[in-house]
Structure formats: structure tokens, C-alpha cells
Design a protein around this motif. Structure first.
Motif, mmCIF file in Angstrom:
data_model
loop_
_atom_site.group_PDB
_atom_site.id
_atom_site.type_symbol
_atom_site.label_atom_id
_atom_site.label_comp_id
_atom_site.label_asym_id
_atom_site.label_seq_id
_atom_site.Cartn_x
_atom_site.Cartn_y
_atom_site.Cartn_z
ATOM 1 N N ILE A 1 -3.483 12.883 5.903
ATOM 2 C CA ILE A 1 -3.646 11.537 6.456
ATOM 3 C C ILE A 1 -2.336 11.118 7.120
ATOM 4 N N PRO A 2 -2.365 10.793 8.419
ATOM 5 C CA PRO A 2 -1.125 10.341 9.053
ATOM 6 C C PRO A 2 -0.697 8.970 8.518
ATOM 7 N N VAL A 3 0.603 8.843 8.288
ATOM 8 C CA VAL A 3 1.170 7.595 7.779
ATOM 9 C C VAL A 3 2.217 7.102 8.767
ATOM 10 N N ALA A 4 2.105 5.846 9.152
ATOM 11 C CA ALA A 4 3.126 5.195 9.976
ATOM 12 C C ALA A 4 3.714 4.045 9.174
ATOM 13 N N MET A 5 5.031 3.981 9.151
ATOM 14 C CA MET A 5 5.713 2.900 8.459
ATOM 15 C C MET A 5 5.837 1.713 9.409
ATOM 16 N N ILE A 6 5.583 0.516 8.885
ATOM 17 C CA ILE A 6 5.782 -0.727 9.640
ATOM 18 C C ILE A 6 6.668 -1.594 8.770
ATOM 19 N N ASP B 1 -8.419 7.509 7.847
ATOM 20 C CA ASP B 1 -7.928 8.281 8.988
ATOM 21 C C ASP B 1 -6.472 7.986 9.326
ATOM 22 N N LEU B 2 -5.943 6.857 8.839
ATOM 23 C CA LEU B 2 -4.581 6.438 9.157
ATOM 24 C C LEU B 2 -4.116 5.413 8.134
ATOM 25 N N ILE B 3 -2.849 5.523 7.741
ATOM 26 C CA ILE B 3 -2.247 4.538 6.849
ATOM 27 C C ILE B 3 -1.087 3.889 7.589
ATOM 28 N N LEU B 4 -1.116 2.558 7.673
ATOM 29 C CA LEU B 4 -0.017 1.768 8.217
ATOM 30 C C LEU B 4 0.612 1.074 7.022
ATOM 31 N N CYS B 5 1.856 1.427 6.721
ATOM 32 C CA CYS B 5 2.441 1.088 5.430
ATOM 33 C C CYS B 5 3.805 0.424 5.561
ATOM 34 N N PRO C 1 6.546 -3.918 -4.096
ATOM 35 C CA PRO C 1 6.659 -3.746 -5.545
ATOM 36 C C PRO C 1 5.749 -2.612 -6.031
ATOM 37 N N ARG C 2 5.955 -2.214 -7.249
ATOM 38 C CA ARG C 2 5.179 -1.184 -7.959
ATOM 39 C C ARG C 2 5.314 0.210 -7.370
ATOM 40 N N LEU C 3 5.000 0.407 -6.091
ATOM 41 C CA LEU C 3 5.146 1.720 -5.460
ATOM 42 C C LEU C 3 5.456 1.451 -3.995
ATOM 43 N N ASN C 4 6.693 1.752 -3.564
ATOM 44 C CA ASN C 4 7.081 1.424 -2.193
ATOM 45 C C ASN C 4 6.538 2.469 -1.210
ATOM 46 N N GLY C 5 6.771 2.253 0.057
ATOM 47 C CA GLY C 5 6.239 3.125 1.088
ATOM 48 C C GLY C 5 6.715 4.556 1.001
ATOM 49 N N MET D 1 -5.941 2.265 6.797
ATOM 50 C CA MET D 1 -5.601 1.420 5.674
ATOM 51 C C MET D 1 -4.287 0.717 5.971
ATOM 52 N N ILE D 2 -4.245 -0.558 5.682
ATOM 53 C CA ILE D 2 -3.038 -1.363 5.826
ATOM 54 C C ILE D 2 -2.462 -1.576 4.427
ATOM 55 N N VAL D 3 -1.203 -1.190 4.237
ATOM 56 C CA VAL D 3 -0.553 -1.315 2.936
ATOM 57 C C VAL D 3 0.686 -2.188 3.120
ATOM 58 N N ASP D 4 0.624 -3.400 2.591
ATOM 59 C CA ASP D 4 1.746 -4.334 2.724
ATOM 60 C C ASP D 4 1.614 -5.393 1.646
ATOM 61 N N ASP D 5 2.725 -5.758 1.026
ATOM 62 C CA ASP D 5 2.683 -6.785 -0.015
ATOM 63 C C ASP D 5 2.584 -8.189 0.563
ATOM 64 N N SER D 6 2.776 -8.348 1.855
ATOM 65 C CA SER D 6 2.656 -9.652 2.505
ATOM 66 C C SER D 6 1.223 -9.871 2.992
ATOM 67 N N VAL D 7 0.573 -10.903 2.461
ATOM 68 C CA VAL D 7 -0.793 -11.232 2.873
ATOM 69 C C VAL D 7 -0.828 -11.510 4.373
#
Length: 129
Positions: A73-78, A44-48, A53-57, A1-7
Motif C-alpha cells: 500500500i503506498p503511503v504519503a506523509m502529510i 489503495d493509498l494511505i495519506l498519513c 499519539p499512540r502510533l505516529n506516522g 485512508m486518511i490518518v491524522d489526529d486532527s479532525v
């Protein structure tokens, strides 16, 4: 899963991951990611991203660590925040990897594979004073 407020950031990362053979899901922020995961989305993986806004990494990391079903779930911050202090804070909250934008595609793809396999790519030790 990709989690980022930038399209744009989500699209660029999605292109790289799809090209490498990954199936991806996207979320605009930590709250949307949290809601999808709590609704049963397999992941299987979150790239965050870190700042959203609303809920940060970091807040998303905290919620994931408190949930028995999601804490594995492994989480990597980007993020654009490359300080050691932020890396150590993310590691303390449960991040398994930390990448500074702009990232190198091949390095990130290799890291994604390693994270899914269970490797931890970030140190939990606090920075030396």
C-alpha cells in the motif's frame, strides 16, 4: 485512508478526495489505521500525518513494511514538518510521497492518482552533508 489526529485536517482532506471521486476511510492515529488494515480493510493509498499519539506516522510505516499483506500500500506523509531530514527518514521507512501542510489541493490530488498507479514521489537518497 486518511490518518491524522486532527479532525479538521481529516475533514478538509476528505472533502477534497470525495469531490475528486475517491472513497475514503479515516483513522484518528496510526494505531486505529493499523487495526483497520489488519482487520481486512481494503486500501489503495494511505495519506498519513507524521506526528500523532499512540502510533505516529513513522511507526505505522514501519509496521506496514514488516507486513507482507500490507507493505504494497503506498503511503504519503502529510505533515507540517518540511525538513529534508524528515523527508529522507520517511522515505527510508517506506513512504512513497511527502507533502507539507498547507498542501495545494490540485497537486495532492494529482499525486494521489500517481501514487495509486505505483509512482514513487520521494527520493530515498540521504541528504548531502
Amino acid at each position: 485512508m486518511i490518518v491524522d489526529d486532527s479532525v479538521t485536517a481529516r475533514e478538509m482532506l476528505a472533502i477534497s478526495l470525495v469531490k475528486a471521486g475517491y472513497r475514503i476511510e479515516e483513522a484518528r492515529d496510526g494505531l486505529e489505521a493499523w487495526e483497520k488494515l489488519r482487520a481486512g480493510l481494503a486500501c489503495d493509498l494511505i495519506l498519513c500525518d507524521l506526528e500523532m499519539p499512540r502510533l505516529n506516522g513513522l511507526e505505522l510505516l514501519s509496521r506496514l513494511q514488516e507486513d507482507e499483506q500490507l507493505q504494497g500500500i503506498p503511503v504519503a506523509m502529510i505533515t507540517s514538518r518540511g525538513s529534508q531530514k524528515m523527508q529522507h527518514l520517511a522515505a527510508a521507512k517506506g513512504a512513497k510521497g511527502y507533502f507539507v501542510k498547507p498542501y495545494i489541493e490540485d497537486v495532492l490530488l494529482s499525486a494521489a492518482q500517481r501514487l495509486i498507479a505505483g509512482e514513487v514521489l520521494i527520493q530515498k537518497d540521504s541528504p548531502a552533508d
